[in-house]
Design an enzyme around this catalytic site. Structure first.
Site, short mmCIF file in Angstrom:
data_model
loop_
_atom_site.label_atom_id
_atom_site.label_comp_id
_atom_site.label_asym_id
_atom_site.label_seq_id
_atom_site.Cartn_x
_atom_site.Cartn_y
_atom_site.Cartn_z
N ASP A 25 -16.73 69.90 45.45
CA ASP A 25 -17.27 68.88 44.56
C ASP A 25 -16.17 68.56 43.57
OD1 ASP A 25 -18.56 67.37 42.67
OD2 ASP A 25 -20.03 68.89 42.11
N LYS A 86 -10.68 61.43 37.87
CA LYS A 86 -11.56 60.78 38.85
C LYS A 86 -11.84 59.33 38.46
CE LYS A 86 -15.90 61.77 41.23
NZ LYS A 86 -17.01 62.73 41.23
N GLU A 185 -21.95 62.08 47.13
CA GLU A 185 -22.52 63.15 46.29
C GLU A 185 -24.04 63.22 46.40
OE1 GLU A 185 -20.78 62.24 42.53
OE2 GLU A 185 -18.81 62.92 43.18
N ASP A 207 -28.55 62.21 38.65
CA ASP A 207 -27.36 63.02 38.36
C ASP A 207 -26.88 62.75 36.94
OD1 ASP A 207 -24.89 64.22 38.18
OD2 ASP A 207 -24.15 63.47 40.10
#
Lengths: 623, 107
Positions: A25, A86, A185, A207
């Protein structure tokens, strides 16, 4: 030496043939690595027993630090310490600038394709920074598992476009790792809960991480997850909850807003601890050291805490509502809600999300680890450790892929929501006599005109044998691999000449742009269709003009007298004029009129060519 | 010529054999492959060959073919835990060098 396991007779694995595979992850704030051992997926800790690796890389003159030590130095050495990489990966400089001026890094100007950050160790790209995080996790995994990894599965947000996905893959390649596949994800979270083996239905993945919020609506259909819609807020997360608590403490303790930096940092830490304590406890004591040497002590109850954060949690429900609307669903149609991200431990978050979707959210798996665990399960299957299970997870491509045809139109080859991996081919032909090259322009999007879609790549197929227009057969094949990456090949069928391209677009779409591209295609459906019709008529008219002009040039003088020829030529000019004016019905009428007025000429040409073909042959030859 | 097996290794082997429901014992061996010459074989044994040597210790039969025994003489089979990893380990006095991971070796 390596530790061995017992094998069945004759089944001993050769050295270095262990099928070790992990799931990673790769997060904005933290990253994790997980593996399936003895049939159970677990995340792997480092030497200090910590599972989360802060996604922070610091470049020093004599080395590279990754993780907690790098994060601790972020404030002191901001230019060489890269956090939240990211947010940069797969983005061009223009995209990054649009993220705001919050980034402290010095970007190397002039190379817009892959922006490079200047550090004391030289220039680094976001791909290289990500690759350091991957390397660190893989080192940890190889240490724990006692062997080299066969491959890895990396998770990426559902909204990542091809450029961001390719950049993530490149980061793994640089780290010397084989990517078995990239996994969305939310899909990974659903897999961790085994939703993929359950009955068909729609699931929501909520999330709420440290700094970002994402909601994804997935539909499971015959074992295939399809991303119906995504939404979120890229500037809302657990940090904002801490902030709300910190502000409350400041008000209570009478601390100034422009207080010392170290006081503010201390406040954020205290606030974060209080938040975490209130997950289990009903109230918590707070102690803050003030500048004058005294301390302030207070008490925060869960009820007060919930009042403080209520507006922030409610802010996450708006994207949920939008995501549902985009998917054309109501909350009642959601079967399960999976909670991901540390902030979903807050009881009030669970309550409000439960109320909104009218179902108790799934919270049994640690929300910080659930994505990595899903990735590990997927990695284990892909590497062949579970051959009898035959679980193969499929995804879909989010936007249609196609090529440009004459008139600036888009011909879709792979429509959106096609299950990937997929390969589709279509045949195209030449427009002009003797045409020996063809430009292939690869596009992504739902609109009818090239200008409204996203250009992914261009390449040329050369060496087509000269033929009359429309005789060449050029097969264009689009293949999308399991990671959503596209390769396009064009091949001329008679000679076999081919050209191809792998799409590595130079910059990415912004968050939610996929959504807006889809919406635009619906909003503009009617005008797009009209524009398409017009362009098609124009192309048809141009083709007729082209063919007739060529014919006149070839044998107009032989077959037509001056008057006939003038008539045809003036009809040609009329058609050309009408074509430019842009009324599709008029163009259609004019093409038909021209074709009618040329009928006698076409007939004479046919007869002439038949005579030519038959001359010198006896009638028997044609039977 | 002898091969030994530790109590820990024997316990695990007995468990695995019981779990499997059949099997005479385990077979130890070497074969040529790997990056540094030879590799170990560690398998369940369902039948013995005519020229196998059989060593029995802690209630476990260990079968070794005569060719492998040349390279395994004096070896102790152990079961151990290293960090998060656990499994069987060959303590072989004949090994001169092995590849980095130790999965293959030279005598």
């Amino acid at each position: 030496m390596a530790l061995l396991q017992l094998s069945e007779p004759g089944q001993s694995v050769a050295p270095h043939q262990h099928r070790l595979a992990v799931g990673i992850d790769l997060g904005t704030t933290n990253s994790l690595v997980a593996v399936v051992r003895s049939g159970k997926a677990v995340t792997l800790p480092d030497e200090d027993g910590e599972h989360l690796l802060p996604s922070v890389v610091r470049y020093l003159e004599n080395g590279i630090e990754v993780g907690r030590r790098a994060r601790e130095m972020a404030a002191q050495d901001p230019l060489n310490t890269i956090i939240s990489v990211k947010r940069l990966i797969g983005r061009g400089l223009a995209d990054i600038k649009s993220l705001g001026n919050k980034l402290p890094y010095r970007f190397q100007e002039g190379n817009a394709a892959v922006p490079r950050i200047q550090t004391v160790r030289g220039e680094v790209s976001s791909i290289e920074v990500s690759s350091e995080i991957l390397k660190s996790l893989v080192r940890r995994a190889e240490h724990s598992l006692g062997g080299e990894l066969e491959g890895i599965v990396i998770t990426v947000p559902a909204y990542f476009d091809d450029a961001q996905r390719q950049a993530t893959k490149d980061a793994a390649t640089i780290a010397g790792l084989k990517v078995l596949r990239l996994l969305n994800e939310p899909t990974a979270a659903a897999v961790a809960y085994g939703l993929d083996t359950g009955s068909d239905g729609v699931h929501a993945i909520y999330d709420l991480g440290g700094g970002t919020f994402d909601i994804s609506i997935l539909r499971l259909n015959k074992g295939v997850f399809e991303v119906l819609s995504t939404g979120g807020d890229s500037a809302l997360g657990g940090d904002d909850l801490d902030h709300a608590v910190a502000e409350w403490i400041m008000a209570q303790a009478g601390i100034d807003r422009d207080a010392d930096h170290s006081i503010l940092r201390q406040l954020m830490q205290v606030a974060c601890k209080a938040k975490e304590a209130l997950t289990a406890a009903h109230s918590t004591a707070i102690t803050v050291a003030l500048v004058d040497g005294t301390t302030w002590q207070g008490e925060l109850s869960r009820a007060q805490f919930e009042t403080l954060i209520e507006p922030l949690i409610r802010k996450t429900l708006a994207p949920c509502r939008r995501a549902l609307r985009d998917a054309g669903l109501t909350p009642e149609q959601i079967k399960d809600v999976v909670m991901v991200g540390g902030s979903t431990r807050v009881p009030r978050v669970r309550e409000l999300v439960g109320e909104f979707f009218r179902t108790d959210p799934l919270v049994d798996i640690d929300p910080d680890r659930v994505v990595a665990i899903g990735a590990a399960i997927q990695a284990d299957v892909l590497v062949g450790n579970k051959s009898d299970h035959e679980m193969l997870l499929l995804d879909v491509n989010p936007l249609s892929l196609g090529i440009e045809t004459m008139g600036g139109l888009v011909e879709k080859i792979i429509p959106r929501n096609t299950t990937i991996p997929v390969a589709r081919a279509q045949e195209f032909t030449t427009f002009k006599d003797g045409q020996t090259a063809m430009a292939v322009h690869v596009l992504q999007g739902e609109r009818e005109l090239v200008a409204d879609n996203r250009s992914l790549a261009r390449f040329e197929l050369r060496g087509i044998p000269p033929m009359v227009a429309g005789a060449a057969r050029i097969r264009v094949t689009f293949s999308v691999d399991a990671d959503g990456l596209l390769s396009v090949e064009a091949q001329e069928q008679s000679s076999g000449v081919k050209a191809s391209v792998e799409v590595k677009p130079s910059y990415g779409l912004t968050d939610g742009e996929i959504e807006s591209m889809l919406r635009e295609s619906i909003d503009h459906a009617k005008e797009d269709m009209e524009a398409r019709l017009l362009r098609e008529r124009q192309v048809e008219a141009e083709r007729v003009i082209e063919a007739l002009t060529a014919a006149l040039h070839a044998d107009g003088d032989e077959l037509l007298d001056a008057k006939e020829r003038n008539g045809i030529e003036s009809a040609l000019r009329t058609l050309a004029e009408i074509t430019r004016e842009g009324d599709q019905a008029a163009i259609k009428a004019a093409v038909e009129a021209l074709e009618k007025s040329c009928e006698f000429y076409v007939e004479r040409r046919m007869n002439a060519s038949v005579r030519k073909a038959m001359s010198g042959h006896r009638i028997d030859d044609f039977e | 010529m002898t091969i030994t097996i530790t109590e820990a290794a024997a316990t695990h082997v007995r468990n695995y054999l019981e779990n499997r429901g059949s099997g005479l014992g385990i077979r130890l061996g070497v074969r040529t492959s790997g990056c540094s010459g030879m590799a170990y074989v560690l398998e369940f044994a369902d039948e013995s060959e005519a020229d196998d040597q059989i060593f029995e210790q802690h209630g476990v039969k260990v079968l070794v073919d005569p060719k492998s025994l040349l390279y395994l003489d004096g070896t102790e089979l152990d079961y151990t835990r290293e960090g998060l990893n656990e499994g069987f380990k060959f303590n072989n006095p004949n090994v001169k060098d092995s590849c980095g991971c130790g999965e293959s070796f030279n005598v």
